[in-house]
Every structure is written in C-alpha cells, then in structure tokens.
Design an enzyme around this catalytic site. Structure first.
Site, PDB file in Angstrom:
ATOM      1  N   GLU A 251       0.805  -1.218   0.000  1.00  0.00           N
ATOM      2  CA  GLU A 251       0.000   0.000   0.000  1.00  0.00           C
ATOM      3  C   GLU A 251       0.836   1.266   0.000  1.00  0.00           C
ATOM      4  O   GLU A 251       0.387   2.313  -0.419  1.00  0.00           O
ATOM      5  CB  GLU A 251      -0.939  -0.006   1.211  1.00  0.00           C
ATOM      6  N   GLU A 380      -0.809   3.788  16.781  1.00  0.00           N
ATOM      7  CA  GLU A 380      -0.545   2.762  17.790  1.00  0.00           C
ATOM      8  C   GLU A 380      -0.253   1.410  17.137  1.00  0.00           C
ATOM      9  O   GLU A 380       0.664   0.687  17.539  1.00  0.00           O
ATOM     10  CB  GLU A 380      -1.737   2.648  18.747  1.00  0.00           C
TER      11      GLU A 380
END
Length: 398
Positions: A251, A380
């Site tokens: 990606e 995170e």
C-alpha cells in the site's frame, strides 16, 4: 545515496509531461485538481472517463511484475518520474488506484492464472473499478477482529457473504470489492479468514450507504452484504490473513511520493498565507521551516525505501507514522497562521443544511488531517508492528 534521476528517466519525464499536457484537454481539463482524500466526491464521472484514457495510453499497471495485459512496465525510477509529473500537473485523482495498486499486485502474487487473466486486463483498460472491504465496526486497525462471514450454500455450493464493512472509499463507483471474511465457523483472530472477490452489482444483496461528514461530503461508505455471492477466492480458503497482509505491504510505495507532492503544494499555500499576514511570528516561522525540512526528509526516506529497503517489514509503518503526523501538524499550522479568522471566516456556518460547513481550504485541511494518524492503520498499530516485527519486542498481552 544518489537521489538524482538518469538520462533515460529524464527522457521519460519529457514524454510523460507531453502526453499528460496533450490529453488534459476538453472535459479532462475541467477535472484537473479534482478528487483525492477529502474530495472523492468531485468530478467522479470525468475521472472515470479519464481512467479509460489512461488505459488507452498504457499508463495503468506500470509497476506490475507481469506484462502483457495492456500495461507498459516501467522501472522503479520511471514509475516515480511518471507519478511526479502526474501530481505536478494536478491530473485528476485516480478512481482506479485501488484496483491498480492494491488488488492487481495481490493477484499477481497470490492469484491463479485464470484470476489474473480475468481481472488484470480490465483494470489496465480502466474499465473496472475496485473498492476495499477490510474495516468493520469494531475491526478497523485491529483487522483480525473481522466478523463478516462467508458460508457455502448447500444448494449451489457458492460462498455467500454476510456482514458489514465501513469506511469504504469509492464503494458507490466500484464494480468489484475484495472482501476479507471469515469462512471457517468458530475461527478466531487470524485463522479461518479468506480473501474474496465480490461483485457490487447484486441488488438486494449488496447495499452501499454513504457516511455523511460534517464537511457536507460523503467520500466514505458503509457496505452491507446480505448473502452476496463471492465469485472467487484468492490464495485458497483459510489463507486470507496472509493475502491481506501481503496487500497492505504494497500500500505504501511510489504513491507515497505522489502524496508528498500534494503535501508540498499545501505547505506552499500555508507559507504564502504566513508571508501575507504582515505579522511575522518567529515561533510559526520556525515551525514552517521544520515542516519543510521534514517533508524533504520524507522524500529521501521514500526513495531509499523504494531503492532497497522495500523488504523491511517496518518500512510501510515508518512511512505511515512520518506522513500521518506531518500532515496533521500542517493542518494545525494552517489555521494558526490564519489566527482568529480561521475559527469563523465567511461561510463557516453555511445556511441550510445544519451538517454542512462552508469551509475554506485551510479549515478543511485542519479538520481532515485530524484523521491522518488514525485511518489506514492507527499510529498505535504502526508502532506495534515496528516493535514486534522489527525490534523483536514481546507482543502486547491480549
């Protein structure tokens, strides 16, 4: 490292610029600058036609590891050159990028010959558009929590998909959706998942609902599957997690550099607003200089990654952490440079629809970039990937 381009690349740059300049005319000229994150609702019809124009020129699928599907293959630096020229001329944002840059390389890596022959030519021609069915309510960054199921129909043996996907870009325009679904009853987390190809035009079985945002636009969608037929399985049933992770590794590549050209234009606009304010602030000036330096560093890091560190499992996460935080800080700077005027301004509270704000470019930039450190894998999650897969630290207890 040498970050310059060779003579062959510069020759390609001239050809790419000439092709784009010669084809961005007529209705396509009206679509210049339209689309992209936060603006996917703009000029969809013209952008879909433009996708076919790119296909006729052979410009789709440059980075595929296989050719012969109507695509022209370019070297890695050639792909960068094309992407830079495309962004510099503000050509319409691609509506086919999910099929070209995510689904196609995944099929090349994991799909059967029949699947490649069926789907790659249509993508290369710009004729079939794709969307991504990953995130769900309760399973966004934590993708292993997927609850959408696909069950074999006892009558016809077809896999039928039932469940909900969310934050699906271009779902209203797409012809197909690649869907991560649970095909093994009772399975949990990474096990029992499959990577499915599902047609979107299944009336009564696939429903798309736009998600209205406070900006008045609806670039994201919810997609509901109610017994929709999955035409194909990529990589075999139960191997969906490996395929899905392989796709996510693809990606962040050349597209990162394209994105940075847009960032540079936004930064230039903020710098001009600062210069025109007539009230120099040394703190803001220092932050603007830092933004410029960090953007240059991101470019060099992206080129370094493409040039040799692409196999590093932490490289995509590092790239996401860098640009997500950078872009959010730019949004904050955009309104701080404007001062008190940024909290109101002409048309901020539009008349009529109570959910629609009459935002200018800086206000829209500020609001949209609040999501940059969340979508596409939250900060995170990216830090966990780096900690566990690169640094070898213990996994978080579950």
């Amino acid at each position: 490292m040498d970050f310059s381009f060779g003579a062959e690349d510069e020759e390609l740059r001239a050809r790419a610029r000439a092709w784009l300049t010669g084809h961005l005319v007529g209705p396509y000229a009206q679509a210049v600058g339209l689309g992209g994150p936060g603006s996917e609702h703009e000029g969809v019809g013209a952008r879909r036609d433009w996708e076919r124009e790119l296909g006729r020129g052979g410009w789709i699928g440059q980075g595929w590891q296989e050719e012969g599907y109507g695509n022209r293959r370019l070297s890695l630096t050639g792909q960068v050159v094309w992407a830079e020229e495309y962004a510099a001329l503000r050509a319409p944002a691609r509506v086919g990028h999910i099929g070209e840059n995510l689904l196609a390389p995944t099929l090349i890596a994991y799909g059967s010959r029949e699947q490649k022959d069926r789907h790659l030519p249509a993508i290369a021609r710009g004729e079939e558009l794709w969307c991504q069915g990953y995130s769900e309510p309760g399973a966004g960054s934590d993708l292993a929590g997927v609850r959408t199921t696909a069950v074999r129909d006892g009558a016809d043996g077809l896999l039928r998909v039932t469940g909900q996907k969310i934050w699906t870009s271009l779902a209203r325009e797409a012809d197909w959706c690649f869907v991560l679904a649970r095909t093994e009853a009772g399975s949990r987390r990474h096990r029992g998942l499959s990577f499915l190809l599902v047609r979107m035009d299944q009336p009564g079985r696939v429903e798309v609902r736009p998600i209205r945002q406070m900006s008045g636009t609806a670039e994201f969608n919810e997609v509901f599957f109610d017994g929709a037929v999955a035409q194909e399985v990529v990589g075999g049933e139960g191997n969906g997690w490996a395929v899905a992770m392989g796709l996510l590794a693809l990606e962040r590549g050349v597209s990162t550099l394209v994105q940075q050209i847009g960032f540079a234009a936004e930064l230039e606009r903020v710098v001009k607003a600062y210069a025109a304010s007539g009230a120099p602030d040394p703190v803001l000036r220092e932050r603007l200089v830092r933004q410029w330096a960090e953007l240059r560093t991101m470019r060099w890091n992206a080129l370094r990654t493409l040039g040799g560190a692409a196999g590093d499992p932490g490289a995509p996460s590092v790239a996401k952490l860098l640009w997500g935080g950078w872009h959010r800080r730019l949004g904050e700077l955009a309104v701080q440079v404007r001062g008190a005027a940024a909290s109101a301004g002409p048309g901020l509270w539009a008349q009529g629809d109570p959910y629609e704000l009459g935002l200018d470019e800086e206000q829209r930039l500020f609001l949209f970039t609040r999501a940059d450190t969340i979508y596409g894998g939250s900060d995170e999650i990216q830090r966990n990937i780096i900690a566990e897969r690169v640094l070898g630290l213990p996994k978080e207890p579950r």
